[in-house]
Design a protein around this motif. Sequence first.
Motif, mmCIF file in Angstrom:
data_model
loop_
_atom_site.group_PDB
_atom_site.id
_atom_site.type_symbol
_atom_site.label_atom_id
_atom_site.label_comp_id
_atom_site.label_asym_id
_atom_site.label_seq_id
_atom_site.Cartn_x
_atom_site.Cartn_y
_atom_site.Cartn_z
ATOM 1 N N ILE A 19 -25.037 13.944 21.387
ATOM 2 C CA ILE A 19 -25.566 15.474 21.642
ATOM 3 C C ILE A 19 -27.201 15.333 21.472
ATOM 4 O O ILE A 19 -28.003 15.904 22.340
ATOM 5 C CB ILE A 19 -24.769 16.315 21.047
ATOM 6 N N GLY A 20 -27.619 14.711 19.954
ATOM 7 C CA GLY A 20 -29.081 15.146 19.740
ATOM 8 C C GLY A 20 -29.988 14.210 20.772
ATOM 9 O O GLY A 20 -30.816 14.446 21.123
ATOM 10 N N TRP A 33 -20.580 12.014 18.047
ATOM 11 C CA TRP A 33 -20.826 12.969 18.792
ATOM 12 C C TRP A 33 -22.193 13.684 18.549
ATOM 13 O O TRP A 33 -22.821 14.129 19.542
ATOM 14 C CB TRP A 33 -19.677 13.952 18.969
ATOM 15 N N SER A 34 -22.459 13.859 17.220
ATOM 16 C CA SER A 34 -23.676 14.658 16.933
ATOM 17 C C SER A 34 -24.931 13.639 17.300
ATOM 18 O O SER A 34 -26.007 14.033 17.847
ATOM 19 C CB SER A 34 -23.513 14.659 15.400
ATOM 20 N N THR A 53 -17.050 12.344 14.836
ATOM 21 C CA THR A 53 -17.969 13.714 14.726
ATOM 22 C C THR A 53 -19.500 13.287 14.505
ATOM 23 O O THR A 53 -20.242 13.700 15.322
ATOM 24 C CB THR A 53 -17.677 14.456 13.398
ATOM 25 N N ALA A 54 -19.741 12.391 13.556
ATOM 26 C CA ALA A 54 -20.996 11.626 13.497
ATOM 27 C C ALA A 54 -21.610 10.910 14.856
ATOM 28 O O ALA A 54 -22.732 11.198 15.339
ATOM 29 C CB ALA A 54 -21.207 10.518 12.415
#
Length: 63
Positions: A16-17, A12-13, A9-10
Amino acid sequence: MTDPASFGTALWSVLIGAAFVLLLGLAIISDMALRRREDRAEADRRAEETTELARHNGHPAPR
């Protein structure tokens, strides 16, 4: 202990950022290029008008 799903999750975050920042930067550069092109076209149009007016009035074109 850290949950393995939280690492994904981190990651992907962050991805995306980073993609958002990259796209925003490209949009800014594109906008700047478009404005520069429009400014050049406007300057050319004004130069043509000035030359046309000078020719119409019988005066030499300004340099």
